[in-house]
Design a protein around this motif. Structure first.
Motif, PDB file in Angstrom:
ATOM      1  N   THR A 101       0.788   4.011  -3.067  1.00  0.00           N
ATOM      2  CA  THR A 101       0.479   5.421  -2.805  1.00  0.00           C
ATOM      3  C   THR A 101       1.606   6.311  -3.307  1.00  0.00           C
ATOM      4  O   THR A 101       1.363   7.339  -3.941  1.00  0.00           O
ATOM      5  N   SER A 160      -4.036  11.072  -2.493  1.00  0.00           N
ATOM      6  CA  SER A 160      -3.626  10.876  -1.101  1.00  0.00           C
ATOM      7  C   SER A 160      -3.063  12.183  -0.544  1.00  0.00           C
ATOM      8  O   SER A 160      -2.871  13.156  -1.284  1.00  0.00           O
ATOM      9  N   TYR A 165      -5.254   5.762  -3.841  1.00  0.00           N
ATOM     10  CA  TYR A 165      -3.813   5.798  -4.114  1.00  0.00           C
ATOM     11  C   TYR A 165      -3.418   7.020  -4.939  1.00  0.00           C
ATOM     12  O   TYR A 165      -2.322   7.533  -4.799  1.00  0.00           O
ATOM     13  N   ASP A 187       0.797  -1.224   0.000  1.00  0.00           N
ATOM     14  CA  ASP A 187       0.000   0.000   0.000  1.00  0.00           C
ATOM     15  C   ASP A 187       0.837   1.285   0.000  1.00  0.00           C
ATOM     16  O   ASP A 187       0.560   2.183  -0.791  1.00  0.00           O
TER      17      ASP A 187
END
Length: 198
Positions: free
Chosen positions: A8, A61, A58, A4
């Motif tokens: 991102t 952010s 993503y 993750d």
């Protein structure tokens, strides 16, 4: 480390690369064509609303907002300051005034919004707003300066600026006199008694 944060980071850097390429290949037009603004905002709203949340979280952010709203503008503003033209300096100064308000608003909105979908939508709108302010075809900061700041805010601020300049001059002169008197007092205190009578 899980995937993750890397995804991102990739989404934020991808957005930053797209932003920086616009300056390389698109000439600024000072945002005169209102159709471009309409197309930009329709595309931005569609992107924010219709991109699935699993992908949008993503792309939009806090890191993307920081890169698009602060890191890249720092680079562009520094380049603008190093040029002799003043028009780009005004545009970037206006960007930073609006950017400061948006960043403060973000702090408040982040405390209020608890849902992931709403947070992603907010960050997406914020990302596109920051980009709109300096995108070469929209030049939003320049438009805000020419249509709001210069005609409406400027005339109200100039009298305050003159008063502040007078007040600052008064404080500066008072401090200079106080330092001068203090130095004379110190010198007088350390002089021998015979020289004090002369």
């Amino acid at each position: 480390m899980s995937a993750d944060p890397w995804i991102t980071l990739g989404g934020a850097v991808g957005f930053l690369v797209a932003v920086s390429l616009t300056y390389k290949f698109i000439e600024p037009n000072q945002g005169r064509d209102w159709k471009i603004h309409a197309i930009y905002w329709v595309a931005a709203i569609c992107a924010v609303v219709f991109i699935p949340t699993s992908v949008a979280r993503y792309m939009f952010s806090s890191l993307t907002v920081t890169l698009v709203g602060a890191v890249y503008p720092i680079y562009r503003a520094t380049k603008a300051v190093c040029t002799p033209e003043e028009a780009d300096d005004k545009e970037w100064l206006q960007f930073w005034m609006l950017g400061g308000v948006l960043f403060m608003l973000t702090t408040w909105v982040d405390d209020v919004i608890k849902a992931d979908k709403a947070d992603t939508i907010w960050l997406g709108i914020l990302t596109f707003t920051f980009f709109w302010l300096y995108f070469p075809l929209t030049c939003g900061a320049y438009l805000v300066y020419t249509h709001i700041t210069e005609p409406f805010i400027g005339p109200k601020v100039k009298p305050l600026q003159r008063k502040m300049n007078n007040f600052i001059t008064y404080i500066y002169q008072t401090l200079a006199n106080a330092v001068h008197l203090y130095l004379l007092w110190i010198i007088f205190m350390f002089l021998p008694a015979g020289l004090k009578r002369i």
